[in-house]
Design an enzyme around this catalytic site. Sequence first.
Site, PDB file in Angstrom:
ATOM      1  N   ALA A 167       4.888   6.542 -10.628  1.00 59.89           N
ATOM      2  CA  ALA A 167       3.642   6.533  -9.861  1.00 59.89           C
ATOM      3  C   ALA A 167       3.010   7.917  -9.765  1.00 59.89           C
ATOM      4  O   ALA A 167       1.786   8.058  -9.889  1.00 59.89           O
ATOM      5  CB  ALA A 167       3.903   5.974  -8.461  1.00 59.89           C
ATOM      6  N   LYS A 170      10.823  -4.356  -9.909  1.00 55.47           N
ATOM      7  CA  LYS A 170      11.956  -4.199 -10.814  1.00 55.47           C
ATOM      8  C   LYS A 170      13.232  -4.270  -9.998  1.00 55.47           C
ATOM      9  O   LYS A 170      13.479  -3.423  -9.148  1.00 55.47           O
ATOM     10  CB  LYS A 170      11.880  -2.860 -11.552  1.00 55.47           C
ATOM     11  CG  LYS A 170      10.650  -2.713 -12.434  1.00 55.47           C
ATOM     12  CD  LYS A 170      10.566  -1.321 -13.021  1.00 55.47           C
ATOM     13  CE  LYS A 170       9.301  -1.124 -13.845  1.00 55.47           C
ATOM     14  NZ  LYS A 170       9.162   0.246 -14.351  1.00 55.47           N
ATOM     15  N   ARG A 208      13.329   8.075  -8.469  1.00 55.55           N
ATOM     16  CA  ARG A 208      14.155   7.960  -7.270  1.00 55.55           C
ATOM     17  C   ARG A 208      15.613   7.715  -7.629  1.00 55.55           C
ATOM     18  O   ARG A 208      16.526   8.248  -6.985  1.00 55.55           O
ATOM     19  CB  ARG A 208      13.661   6.808  -6.397  1.00 55.55           C
ATOM     20  CG  ARG A 208      12.284   7.007  -5.797  1.00 55.55           C
ATOM     21  CD  ARG A 208      11.881   5.789  -4.984  1.00 55.55           C
ATOM     22  NE  ARG A 208      10.513   5.886  -4.510  1.00 55.55           N
ATOM     23  CZ  ARG A 208       9.911   4.947  -3.795  1.00 55.55           C
ATOM     24  NH1 ARG A 208      10.569   3.844  -3.494  1.00 55.55           N
ATOM     25  NH2 ARG A 208       8.660   5.097  -3.394  1.00 55.55           N
ATOM     26  N   ALA A 255       0.821  -1.220   0.000  1.00 56.41           N
ATOM     27  CA  ALA A 255       0.000   0.000   0.000  1.00 56.41           C
ATOM     28  C   ALA A 255       0.851   1.265   0.000  1.00 56.41           C
ATOM     29  O   ALA A 255       0.442   2.288   0.531  1.00 56.41           O
ATOM     30  CB  ALA A 255      -0.938  -0.005   1.204  1.00 56.41           C
ATOM     31  N   GLY A 256       2.028   1.186  -0.613  1.00 57.61           N
ATOM     32  CA  GLY A 256       2.842   2.373  -0.807  1.00 57.61           C
ATOM     33  C   GLY A 256       2.355   3.142  -2.019  1.00 57.61           C
ATOM     34  O   GLY A 256       1.241   2.928  -2.509  1.00 57.61           O
ATOM     35  N   LYS A 302      17.729  -0.689 -16.021  1.00 54.06           N
ATOM     36  CA  LYS A 302      17.503   0.741 -16.266  1.00 54.06           C
ATOM     37  C   LYS A 302      17.693   1.561 -15.000  1.00 54.06           C
ATOM     38  O   LYS A 302      18.075   2.738 -15.064  1.00 54.06           O
ATOM     39  CB  LYS A 302      16.125   0.968 -16.874  1.00 54.06           C
ATOM     40  CG  LYS A 302      14.943   0.608 -15.970  1.00 54.06           C
ATOM     41  CD  LYS A 302      14.502   1.712 -15.032  1.00 54.06           C
ATOM     42  CE  LYS A 302      13.494   1.183 -14.030  1.00 54.06           C
ATOM     43  NZ  LYS A 302      13.050   2.208 -13.067  1.00 54.06           N
TER      44      LYS A 302
END
Length: 333
Positions: free
Chosen positions: A138, A106, A253, A9-10, A189
């Site tokens: 996101a 990933k 990030r 639930a992030g 990536k």
Amino acid sequence: MSKVTVFGAGAWGSTMAQVLSDAGNDVLLWGRSQQVIDEINSSHTNTKYLGSHVLPSAIAATTDLSSAFEFTDIYVLAIPAQQLRTTLQEWKGNFSSDCTIVSTLKGIEISSQMRMTEVIVDVLGPHKIAIITGPNLADELVLRQPAGAVSAAPTLELAEFVRDVFRTPYYRVYTSIDVMGCELAGAIKSVIALAVGISIGMGFGENTQAMLITRGLNEVARLCAAHGSDPLSAAGLAGMGDLVASCGSPLSRNRTFGEVLGRSGSMAKAREQVAKTVEGVASAQAVVEIAHRVGVEVPVIEAVAEIVSEQLSPADALQKLMEITTKGENFIR
């Protein structure tokens, strides 16, 4: 319409839950934090991860693991990659033999150099396993901005099923049966995005970024080919598409962490300022080991691994990279 449980639930798990709900599915979102889950159920927000964004009211959320598994037999994993094995070992008894597992993770497991679907099979045994991957930040996807993704599975039938479960007017999902290539591209990536971020933090411009992105993509393609997967997967949404988004967006990030690292030269400062999971940092050395195992040269990835392990400074790593003898520019060789 299908019933789907999303585990995690992030920011990413909540975004996936929204996509699945918008696609017409009945969605249950599982998370560990009672506070987060209560907020989603009462206010349809997840302010810790998504600010004031309002999630679809149809999404239900729970901390009860048994309820999450009993809700359906379609499970979407949106948990940190390096926690996957431990988590699956805890949950192992809940997965039925005929369930469908969709990984949105990933990364490469550090201890084993396994891809995420390999970890799932290693812990749970053979199942119907697919992945969703591509250039999906996101913070943009949750705003329902147009995006593309790849549903990859061992069979076209399963890939098409997962595509249909996720497809919405703003989320365009393509299919692939090259799970290995799509997974490798998605993991690598993150490391290339770190390299680009480091160069930006050091004050370098578009020429440097273009070199790192293009040569990094070459490394992705050669690694895919060496493992017997389709090198063209590196040129699609799972590879080039994800690479462009991760390297070009300040929402990434990996790029953001790289910028702080390139600017400060300090892993400690980068970790302090970017207090979130940065998969490229965790995966860099594992990707190098995978490359060496199949005899593929990956100088850009090696440079990042040496920086994040603090063997070389960003300046020294870039200098080393620039001194490598150049060869004919062939995409696969």
